[in-house]
Design a protein around this motif. Structure first.
Motif, short mmCIF file in Angstrom:
data_model
loop_
_atom_site.label_atom_id
_atom_site.label_comp_id
_atom_site.label_asym_id
_atom_site.label_seq_id
_atom_site.Cartn_x
_atom_site.Cartn_y
_atom_site.Cartn_z
N GLY A 68 0.82 -1.22 0.00
CA GLY A 68 0.00 0.00 0.00
C GLY A 68 0.85 1.26 0.00
N GLU A 69 1.92 1.26 0.78
CA GLU A 69 2.79 2.44 0.83
C GLU A 69 3.47 2.67 -0.52
N ALA A 70 3.88 1.57 -1.17
CA ALA A 70 4.50 1.69 -2.50
C ALA A 70 3.51 2.34 -3.47
N LEU A 71 2.26 1.88 -3.45
CA LEU A 71 1.27 2.42 -4.39
C LEU A 71 0.93 3.87 -4.06
N PHE A 72 0.88 4.18 -2.78
CA PHE A 72 0.57 5.53 -2.31
C PHE A 72 1.60 6.54 -2.85
N LEU A 207 11.08 -0.56 -0.92
CA LEU A 207 9.77 -1.16 -0.66
C LEU A 207 8.92 -1.23 -1.93
N SER A 208 9.18 -0.33 -2.89
CA SER A 208 8.45 -0.41 -4.17
C SER A 208 8.85 -1.68 -4.93
N VAL A 209 10.15 -1.99 -4.92
CA VAL A 209 10.61 -3.19 -5.63
C VAL A 209 10.13 -4.45 -4.90
N ALA A 212 6.59 -4.92 -5.72
CA ALA A 212 6.45 -5.47 -7.08
C ALA A 212 6.70 -6.98 -7.06
N GLU A 213 7.69 -7.42 -6.27
CA GLU A 213 7.96 -8.86 -6.16
C GLU A 213 6.72 -9.60 -5.64
N HIS A 214 6.15 -9.08 -4.55
CA HIS A 214 4.96 -9.70 -3.97
C HIS A 214 3.82 -9.78 -4.99
N LEU A 215 3.61 -8.66 -5.68
CA LEU A 215 2.49 -8.58 -6.62
C LEU A 215 2.72 -9.50 -7.82
N ALA A 216 3.97 -9.55 -8.29
CA ALA A 216 4.28 -10.42 -9.43
C ALA A 216 4.06 -11.88 -9.02
N ALA A 217 4.51 -12.22 -7.81
CA ALA A 217 4.36 -13.60 -7.33
C ALA A 217 2.88 -13.96 -7.15
N ALA A 218 2.06 -12.95 -6.83
CA ALA A 218 0.63 -13.20 -6.60
C ALA A 218 -0.17 -13.12 -7.90
N GLY A 219 0.52 -12.98 -9.04
CA GLY A 219 -0.18 -12.95 -10.32
C GLY A 219 -0.93 -11.67 -10.60
N VAL A 228 6.80 -0.90 -9.91
CA VAL A 228 8.11 -0.75 -10.56
C VAL A 228 8.28 0.68 -11.07
N ALA A 229 7.23 1.21 -11.69
CA ALA A 229 7.30 2.61 -12.17
C ALA A 229 7.49 3.55 -10.97
N GLY A 230 6.90 3.19 -9.83
CA GLY A 230 7.07 3.99 -8.61
C GLY A 230 8.52 3.98 -8.15
N ALA A 231 9.18 2.81 -8.23
CA ALA A 231 10.60 2.72 -7.85
C ALA A 231 11.43 3.62 -8.77
N ARG A 232 11.12 3.60 -10.05
CA ARG A 232 11.87 4.44 -11.00
C ARG A 232 11.62 5.93 -10.73
N HIS A 233 10.40 6.25 -10.33
CA HIS A 233 10.08 7.64 -9.96
C HIS A 233 10.94 8.08 -8.77
N GLN A 234 11.07 7.21 -7.77
CA GLN A 234 11.90 7.56 -6.60
C GLN A 234 13.37 7.73 -7.00
N LEU A 235 13.86 6.87 -7.91
CA LEU A 235 15.24 7.01 -8.39
C LEU A 235 15.42 8.37 -9.08
N GLY A 236 14.38 8.80 -9.80
CA GLY A 236 14.43 10.11 -10.45
C GLY A 236 14.50 11.24 -9.43
N LEU A 237 13.76 11.08 -8.33
CA LEU A 237 13.79 12.12 -7.29
C LEU A 237 15.16 12.17 -6.61
N ILE A 238 15.81 11.01 -6.47
CA ILE A 238 17.18 11.01 -5.93
C ILE A 238 18.11 11.70 -6.92
#
Ligand code: HEC
Length: 314
Positions: A68-72, A207-209, A212-219, A228-238
């Motif tokens: 939830g925090e990753a999606l938020f 936590l975004s990655v 994504a692992e949890h969600l991918a494993a859960a289909g 994953v796009a959220g993780a890339r967004h955070q990398l951009g902010l860094i």
């Protein structure tokens, strides 16, 4: 004056990795931080260096709350202009609470207010009235019950994403994870603020990655792709905080790390094994490198303050 709506339209989803050339109050051609696009004039230094303190009500390691925090924090959860401007739930509800510095022309009446039914976010749902409200602190329920039995929060969040923010229909798993995170948002008693540091952004990348692992494993590849796009967004902010000549190596590595997370053509999100490998590499190599040069980045309060005073509009 905050950044105008017309400027936001110029932004693309990939803008997070580039220093945006602001044409706003910051003066034509002046470099700006995308983190400051919807920050009220005069609030820039505070917004860069401080954030509301948040104490989770959930047990540490709760996977639902983590997803939830990753999606938020992921702009792709929202659609339309909000996603294009790299805006996420956290842009208004900093660290799950309220952003007192938020201000966007056509959406806000003053710092810390927003009209979420503005036509800026969703032409379909726009009510035609300019009706900004104070952004609520999600640690304290106002109009929406947090009682899991009623399902009121899940219904509210679905309406918010799909109708107010033109987002795609969230999967049931996405909705319940987001609701779990919102229910977990707590205050910290007397402590109202905490610093905003590299470690916070790193925590969101990780936590975004992991989400994504949890969600991918859960289909649930669609929601995994949002994380994953959220993780890339955070990398951009860094990346945008590692401005300046001495930090070119860090920026190159951040860009490469972000590219490595880009899903292969035709697939919605990287494979589970790829995500695991990526995270291990990030933790072993890039994290220590970034930590070593944090004092030379705009995560340093003095440097952030200097940056703001140098780039302040006349
Ligand atoms: C543009 C700023 C903005 C964004 C982005 C935003 N919100 Fe809000 N949010 C608000 C405002 C303003 C209100 C109060 C609306 C009202 O009172 O009509 C609100 C209300 C809420 C409430 C109801 C609080 C209560 O108890 O009454 C919840 C829950 C919430 N938002 C969660 C979210 C989530 C989750 C996201 C992302 C999907 C999000 N918000 C994105 C500004 C925003």
């Amino acid at each position: 004056m905050a950044a105008g709506v017309w400027q936001i339209r110029l932004l693309t989803a990939s803008a997070a990795l580039a220093l945006i050339v602001a044409t706003s109050a910051w003066g034509a051609g002046a470099p700006a931080l995308s983190a400051l696009i919807w920050i009220a004039p005069g609030h820039e230094a505070a917004a860069l260096t401080r954030q509301p303190a948040m104490c989770s009500r959930a047990a540490a390691g709760d996977a639902q709350v983590m997803i939830g925090e990753a999606l938020f924090n992921a702009p792709m959860l929202l659609g339309g202009q909000a996603a294009r401007a790299d805006m996420s739930c956290a842009s208004c509800h900093s660290n799950g609470r309220r952003n007192p510095h938020f201000q966007l022309d056509g959406v806000s009446a003053g710092p810390g207010t927003a009209d979420v039914s503005s036509s800026f976010f969703s032409p379909a749902r726009a009510n035609g009235r300019f009706d900004p409200k104070p952004i609520p602190d999600l640690a304290f329920p106002v109009n929406v019950s947090r009682d899991p039995a009623s399902g009121a929060l899940e219904r509210f969040l679905r309406g918010l994403i799909v109708e107010e923010f033109s987002g795609r229909e969230p999967s049931p798993a996405a909705l319940s994870a987001l609701a779990a995170y919102v229910r977990a948002i707590g205050d910290c008693g007397a402590e109202q603020e905490q610093p905003r540091r590299l470690a916070d952004q790193i925590a969101l990348v990780r936590l975004s990655v992991m989400a994504a692992e949890h969600l991918a494993a859960a289909g649930d590849p669609e929601t995994a792709a949002i994380a994953v796009a959220g993780a890339r967004h955070q990398l951009g902010l860094i990346n945008e905080r590692y401005a300046g000549q001495g930090l070119a190596r860090e920026r190159d590595r951040l860009l490469a790390a972000s590219r490595a997370l880009q899903p292969a053509a035709g697939s919605r999100a990287p494979e589970l094994a790829e995500l695991r490998r990526w995270l291990t590499g990030f933790e072993r190599n890039l994290m220590p490198m970034l930590a070593r040069s944090e004092v030379r980045s705009l995560y340093d309060d003095a440097r952030a303050g200097l940056w703001v005073s140098r780039n302040r509009p006349e």
